[in-house]
Design a protein around this motif. Structure first.
Motif, short mmCIF file in Angstrom:
data_model
loop_
_atom_site.label_atom_id
_atom_site.label_comp_id
_atom_site.label_asym_id
_atom_site.label_seq_id
_atom_site.Cartn_x
_atom_site.Cartn_y
_atom_site.Cartn_z
N GLU A 1 0.83 -1.21 0.00
CA GLU A 1 0.00 0.00 0.00
C GLU A 1 0.86 1.25 0.00
N ASN A 2 1.93 1.26 0.79
CA ASN A 2 2.84 2.41 0.82
C ASN A 2 3.51 2.63 -0.53
N ALA A 3 3.90 1.52 -1.18
CA ALA A 3 4.55 1.62 -2.49
C ALA A 3 3.57 2.14 -3.53
N TYR A 4 2.31 1.69 -3.46
CA TYR A 4 1.28 2.17 -4.39
C TYR A 4 1.04 3.66 -4.20
N ASN B 1 8.38 10.37 -11.38
CA ASN B 1 8.62 9.00 -11.85
C ASN B 1 7.42 8.07 -11.65
N GLY B 2 6.28 8.63 -11.26
CA GLY B 2 5.11 7.79 -10.99
C GLY B 2 4.08 7.83 -12.09
N LEU B 3 2.81 7.61 -11.70
CA LEU B 3 1.73 7.48 -12.68
C LEU B 3 1.53 8.75 -13.50
N TYR B 4 1.65 9.92 -12.87
CA TYR B 4 1.41 11.17 -13.61
C TYR B 4 2.32 11.28 -14.82
N ARG B 5 3.61 10.98 -14.66
CA ARG B 5 4.56 11.08 -15.77
C ARG B 5 4.21 10.07 -16.87
N ILE B 6 3.77 8.88 -16.48
CA ILE B 6 3.38 7.87 -17.47
C ILE B 6 2.17 8.35 -18.27
N LEU B 7 1.17 8.90 -17.58
CA LEU B 7 -0.02 9.41 -18.26
C LEU B 7 0.33 10.59 -19.16
N ILE C 1 -0.48 -0.17 -11.69
CA ILE C 1 -1.31 0.34 -12.79
C ILE C 1 -2.64 -0.39 -12.81
N LYS C 2 -2.58 -1.71 -12.63
CA LYS C 2 -3.82 -2.51 -12.65
C LYS C 2 -4.73 -2.10 -11.49
N GLU C 3 -4.16 -1.86 -10.32
CA GLU C 3 -4.99 -1.47 -9.16
C GLU C 3 -5.67 -0.14 -9.42
N PHE C 4 -4.93 0.83 -9.94
CA PHE C 4 -5.52 2.13 -10.24
C PHE C 4 -6.65 1.99 -11.26
N CYS C 5 -6.41 1.26 -12.33
CA CYS C 5 -7.41 1.11 -13.38
C CYS C 5 -8.66 0.38 -12.87
N ASP C 6 -8.45 -0.65 -12.07
CA ASP C 6 -9.60 -1.39 -11.53
C ASP C 6 -10.46 -0.51 -10.63
N LYS C 7 -9.83 0.39 -9.89
CA LYS C 7 -10.58 1.27 -9.00
C LYS C 7 -11.56 2.15 -9.76
N LEU D 1 -2.19 -1.11 -22.91
CA LEU D 1 -3.23 -0.36 -23.60
C LEU D 1 -4.42 -0.14 -22.67
N LEU D 2 -4.85 1.12 -22.53
CA LEU D 2 -6.07 1.43 -21.79
C LEU D 2 -7.22 1.34 -22.79
#
Length: 284
Positions: free
Chosen positions: A161-164, A173-179, A205-211, A229-230
């Motif tokens: 959870e902390n790493a997520y 270096n996280g999700l924002y840069r990837i998006l 990535i999978k956890e964020f998308c599933d949410k 691919l989204l």
């Protein structure tokens, strides 16, 4: 602004500036078990999203501070309706998804199941009470080993959870840069996330998308680069929704990671920087 709206504003101001009002306490759990169903029935009906939001607004305005905080916790937790004070310092209600009564009731069922499971865990006997049920040293040692394994699993979940959370909050270096990179490369043939698989876990990535109901498919795997691919992100509106989901997730994590004294300092800073505007507002 009417007196009712001013009262609603002050309640939401209290909730937003003191993190204790948005904590999941035993009082909140009791509310979920006994009163949340009745609360939802007051607004979770209608044929389109804005109608539901309008009904929810009218329902929230009449609640006392404590009940309002409980309903807001539920609505925010499942990304149903975000109730907040906007940049114009008015209370606002928006939704990050197209709401239906079914979506809200499904969230209620999930929350009720979660609360009941949490209650079951709390009511289990302590380790000493449980050890009293074993007659031999071997039985007790075996049980202690089992408890140790359960603790290690709980520790792994906490570390994950902390790493997520770090993955969401890391703007470099996280999700924002990837998006951001995916948006630059977007050509209407597919919204593709590209990232270094040594630093980013696909499970995040999978956890964020599933949410947020975003379908993700792996399309490329090699020694250094992964591509996903989204599937249902195909238009500019879809991309706007995707970034709304990201900022909603970021806001939740940042809010719950702040201490009460940090929120109080932010509140004092806000009052100091907007003193003239606040004085005008009082005179309205």
């Amino acid at each position: 602004m009417s007196n009712d709206n001013e009262t609603f504003y002050m309640k939401m101001f209290t909730i937003e500036t003191n993190e204790s009002w948005l904590k999941e306490t035993e009082g909140y759990h009791q509310f979920v078990r006994t009163k949340l169903e009745g609360a939802i029935s007051k607004f979770a009906y209608g044929s389109y999203s804005m109608q539901i939001i309008k009904q929810c607004w009218g329902f929230l305005e009449g609640l006392d501070l404590r009940t309002l905080s409980y309903v807001v916790i539920f609505l925010k937790k499942y990304n149903l309706i975000d109730v907040y004070i906007d940049k114009n310092y008015d209370v606002n209600c928006v939704s990050g998804q197209e709401l239906t009564p079914e979506i809200i009731w499904d969230a209620y069922k999930k929350e009720l199941a979660y609360v009941n499971e949490k209650t079951d865990k709390i009511t289990k006997p302590s380790i000493f009470e449980r050890l009293n049920g074993f007659e031999t040293i071997e039985e007790r040692q075996a049980h202690i080993k089992e408890l140790s394994q359960n603790y290690q699993e709980s520790l792994r979940e906490t570390q994950y959870e902390n790493a997520y959370n770090k993955f969401i909050m890391d703007r470099e270096n996280g999700l924002y840069r990837i998006l951001e990179h995916a948006l630059i490369d977007f050509d209407f043939r597919g919204f593709v996330l590209t990232y270094n698989n040594w630093h980013i876990s696909y499970s995040f990535i999978k956890e964020f998308c599933d949410k947020y109901g975003i379908e993700v498919n792996m399309i490329e795997r090699n020694d250094k680069i992964n591509k996903d691919l989204l599937v249902n992100i195909t238009t500019i509106e879809d991309i706007r929704y995707l970034f709304q989901c990201f900022f909603g997730e970021l806001q939740k994590i940042e809010h719950y990671s702040k201490r009460q004294d940090q929120l109080w300092e932010e509140n004092k800073s806000f009052v100091s920087n907007n003193k003239e505007w606040l004085e005008k507002r009082k005179g309205r």
